[in-house]
Design a protein around this motif. Structure first.
Motif, mmCIF file in Angstrom:
data_model
loop_
_atom_site.group_PDB
_atom_site.id
_atom_site.type_symbol
_atom_site.label_atom_id
_atom_site.label_comp_id
_atom_site.label_asym_id
_atom_site.label_seq_id
_atom_site.Cartn_x
_atom_site.Cartn_y
_atom_site.Cartn_z
ATOM 1 N N GLN A 100 39.986 63.886 9.718
ATOM 2 C CA GLN A 100 40.173 64.352 11.089
ATOM 3 C C GLN A 100 39.088 65.355 11.451
ATOM 4 O OE1 GLN A 100 44.111 66.096 11.049
ATOM 5 N NE2 GLN A 100 45.117 64.130 11.419
ATOM 6 N N GLY A 101 38.844 65.483 12.749
ATOM 7 C CA GLY A 101 37.920 66.508 13.226
ATOM 8 C C GLY A 101 36.469 66.215 12.909
ATOM 9 N N ILE A 102 36.071 64.935 12.912
ATOM 10 C CA ILE A 102 34.675 64.576 12.645
ATOM 11 C C ILE A 102 33.798 65.122 13.771
ATOM 12 C CG2 ILE A 102 33.060 62.659 12.346
ATOM 13 C CD1 ILE A 102 35.438 61.006 11.295
ATOM 14 N N GLY A 103 32.658 65.694 13.381
ATOM 15 C CA GLY A 103 31.781 66.340 14.356
ATOM 16 C C GLY A 103 31.987 67.824 14.432
ATOM 17 N N GLN A 104 32.903 68.334 13.644
ATOM 18 C CA GLN A 104 33.198 69.763 13.619
ATOM 19 C C GLN A 104 33.842 70.097 12.277
ATOM 20 O OE1 GLN A 104 36.326 70.501 16.561
ATOM 21 N NE2 GLN A 104 36.708 68.307 16.579
ATOM 22 N N THR A 105 34.390 71.285 12.169
ATOM 23 C CA THR A 105 35.139 71.605 10.960
ATOM 24 C C THR A 105 36.420 70.793 10.970
ATOM 25 O OG1 THR A 105 34.254 73.828 10.901
ATOM 26 C CG2 THR A 105 36.238 73.426 9.623
ATOM 27 N N GLY A 106 36.517 69.874 10.031
ATOM 28 C CA GLY A 106 37.624 68.936 10.049
ATOM 29 C C GLY A 106 38.561 69.122 8.881
ATOM 30 N N ALA A 107 39.260 68.045 8.549
ATOM 31 C CA ALA A 107 40.235 68.100 7.460
ATOM 32 C C ALA A 107 40.425 66.714 6.885
ATOM 33 C CB ALA A 107 41.566 68.643 7.964
ATOM 34 N N LEU A 108 40.810 66.668 5.619
ATOM 35 C CA LEU A 108 41.134 65.420 4.939
ATOM 36 C C LEU A 108 42.609 65.434 4.589
ATOM 37 C CD1 LEU A 108 39.615 62.853 3.792
ATOM 38 C CD2 LEU A 108 39.849 63.953 1.559
ATOM 39 N N LEU A 139 45.253 63.533 2.436
ATOM 40 C CA LEU A 139 45.327 62.628 1.291
ATOM 41 C C LEU A 139 46.790 62.390 0.960
ATOM 42 C CD1 LEU A 139 43.896 61.072 -0.952
ATOM 43 C CD2 LEU A 139 43.729 63.204 -2.249
ATOM 44 N N GLY A 140 47.289 61.233 1.350
ATOM 45 C CA GLY A 140 48.699 60.943 1.120
ATOM 46 C C GLY A 140 49.583 61.957 1.832
ATOM 47 N N ASP A 141 50.564 62.480 1.109
ATOM 48 C CA ASP A 141 51.495 63.463 1.680
ATOM 49 C C ASP A 141 51.064 64.902 1.401
ATOM 50 O OD1 ASP A 141 53.163 61.436 2.618
ATOM 51 O OD2 ASP A 141 54.224 61.312 0.694
ATOM 52 N N ALA A 142 49.887 65.086 0.784
ATOM 53 C CA ALA A 142 49.432 66.440 0.448
ATOM 54 C C ALA A 142 49.030 67.209 1.704
ATOM 55 C CB ALA A 142 48.252 66.357 -0.520
ATOM 56 N N PRO A 143 49.074 68.542 1.674
ATOM 57 C CA PRO A 143 48.635 69.339 2.823
ATOM 58 C C PRO A 143 47.168 69.064 3.148
ATOM 59 C CG PRO A 143 49.809 70.702 1.227
ATOM 60 C CD PRO A 143 49.574 69.380 0.568
ATOM 61 N N PRO A 144 46.765 69.188 4.429
ATOM 62 C CA PRO A 144 45.374 68.937 4.815
ATOM 63 C C PRO A 144 44.406 69.860 4.072
ATOM 64 C CG PRO A 144 46.785 69.139 6.748
ATOM 65 C CD PRO A 144 47.606 69.567 5.579
ATOM 66 N N VAL A 145 43.249 69.319 3.704
ATOM 67 C CA VAL A 145 42.183 70.092 3.067
ATOM 68 C C VAL A 145 41.067 70.264 4.085
ATOM 69 C CG1 VAL A 145 40.489 70.149 1.208
ATOM 70 C CG2 VAL A 145 42.762 69.168 0.795
ATOM 71 N N ARG A 146 40.741 71.521 4.421
ATOM 72 C CA ARG A 146 39.704 71.793 5.416
ATOM 73 C C ARG A 146 38.330 71.455 4.855
ATOM 74 N NH1 ARG A 146 42.083 71.634 10.152
ATOM 75 N NH2 ARG A 146 44.089 72.703 10.057
ATOM 76 N N LEU A 147 37.531 70.720 5.669
ATOM 77 C CA LEU A 147 36.192 70.310 5.252
ATOM 78 C C LEU A 147 35.257 70.325 6.449
ATOM 79 C CD1 LEU A 147 37.027 67.113 3.134
ATOM 80 C CD2 LEU A 147 36.254 69.298 2.220
ATOM 81 N N ASP A 148 33.963 70.472 6.171
ATOM 82 C CA ASP A 148 32.958 70.318 7.212
ATOM 83 C C ASP A 148 32.615 68.835 7.301
ATOM 84 O OD1 ASP A 148 31.081 70.843 9.135
ATOM 85 O OD2 ASP A 148 29.500 71.362 7.714
ATOM 86 N N LEU A 149 32.919 68.194 8.432
ATOM 87 C CA LEU A 149 32.705 66.755 8.609
ATOM 88 C C LEU A 149 31.802 66.525 9.825
ATOM 89 C CD1 LEU A 149 36.366 65.463 8.029
ATOM 90 C CD2 LEU A 149 34.497 65.530 6.369
ATOM 91 N N PRO A 150 30.492 66.688 9.658
ATOM 92 C CA PRO A 150 29.592 66.574 10.812
ATOM 93 C C PRO A 150 29.429 65.160 11.342
ATOM 94 C CG PRO A 150 28.332 66.887 8.797
ATOM 95 C CD PRO A 150 29.774 67.075 8.432
#
Length: 364
Positions: A32-40, A42-53
């Protein structure tokens, strides 16, 4: 066992699911959030914040997530993409070759909000896993059986109007519904079935003897029913007037992103929230949604010369009993019509089609 990565790519998100050869869902990953600071996710796990340019970075994150769950790129049999628009020539699920990629690119003007992002996903995955076969399933494909009188607008036969036709959308959902109907309901598929795909995007389809003969969406996913943020049915003259007043870009934003349930309610595009909002505008938005479903259902019933059953699918169709009851009450003039709820299974259907294609002896 064969593993297929089903991909649904948008402008700011990539939704993926892994299915095995038995069509069991093994894993779900969303960037999620491609083009900005996004998140991954993975299954039912809490979102992991990532930079997804960009999409390629998002796919790297998705492939890393797969590896965390014990699935490498080499374990995948294929990636199968949902492609909104196949243009005039692409209908059947097909392997993505350079020629097919070019045809999807040529259809970009017909789906400027969708096809560019599908191509971005196809190209990003090809760069990361160049040996992985990729497959495209087209949302317009199921409606190729519509007769010419249903598909053609009353426009002169000129080069500039050649691509202007009613393509129809949500075809993967409707084709999946036809496929899954007997197993889900324990009944035979009705000869004349009115199918309702009701979600943030919404449409109706007249299914006669397993084939689409009419549908409410036309040249683009903007037409037809009142939707979450799309205007649905609107006079072409009103669109021309709006473009003259505010310009093309602002008109496009208004019609695609600021209209529909959101525009009517001035609160939200979410039907669940509207149901909980006790305002005149919120109640009117839900009434508008149901009114245009039942009004346009009349034209679908006419296209089949009658009706033998109704099937609801999509998030609203499956979960909003008040909407279903209102629609059925509005259609009571057609008699006591059997009706069913068919859970949406588009991703599973795409995986099924990809596996069947790859097993075909004629497949390269």
């Amino acid at each position: 066992m064969a593993l297929v990565l089903v991909v649904n790519a948008g402008s700011s998100s990539i939704k993926t699911a892994v299915f095995d050869g038995g069509l069991n869902e093994r894993l779900r990953i969303e960037a999620q959030g491609i083009g900005q600071t996004g998140a991954l996710l993975l299954g039912d796990a809490p979102p992991v914040r990532l930079d997804l340019p960009d999409h390629q970075t998002a796919f790297r994150a998705i492939l890393d997530g797969l590896r965390q769950k014990g699935i490498s790129g080499a374990d995948l049999t294929a990636a199968a993409h949902r492609v909104v628009h196949g243009g005039p020539n692409l209908a059947e699920t097909t392997t993505i070759t350079p020629a097919v990629r070019s045809a999807i690119a040529e259809a970009q003007p017909l789906a400027p909000l969708h096809n560019p992002h599908h191509l971005g996903a196809i190209d990003a995955l090809a760069a990361l896993l160049p040996d992985l076969p990729q497959v495209a399933a087209f949302d317009t494909g199921f409606h190729r059986s519509n007769p010419d009188v249903a598909r053609r607008y009353a426009l002169p036969d000129r080069a500039e109007t050649a691509a202007l036709r009613r393509y129809g959308f949500h075809g993967i959902s409707y084709e999946s519904l036809v496929q899954n109907f007997p197993q889900t309901t324990g009944a035979d598929l009705p000869r004349r079935l009115l199918a309702l795909h009701l979600g943030n995007g919404a449409s109706l389809c007249a299914i006669l003897e397993r084939q689409s003969v009419a549908t409410t969406m036309g040249f683009s996913p903007l037409g037809g029913l009142t939707m979450g943020t799309r205007a649905g049915e609107i006079d072409a003259g009103a669109v021309l007037h709006l473009v003259r007043d505010v310009g093309l870009e602002e008109a496009q934003t208004l019609l695609h992103h600021e209209s529909g349930l959101l525009g009517l309610s001035n609160v939200t595009a979410d039907m669940r929230q509207l149901a909980e909002t006790d305002t005149t505008a919120a109640r009117f938005a839900r009434e508008h949604f149901c009114y245009w479903i039942t009004r346009q259902a009349g034209s679908m019933i006419a296209a089949m010369n009658g009706i033998d059953g109704i099937a609801f699918t999509g998030g609203i169709g499956e979960n909003d009993s008040e909407v279903r009851e209102k629609v059925l009450a509005n259609l009571s003039w057609a008699g006591n019509i059997p009706n069913w709820i068919i859970p949406a299974a588009e991703e599973k259907h795409i995986a099924r089609q990809a596996l069947a294609l790859l097993k075909d002896p004629a497949h390269p």
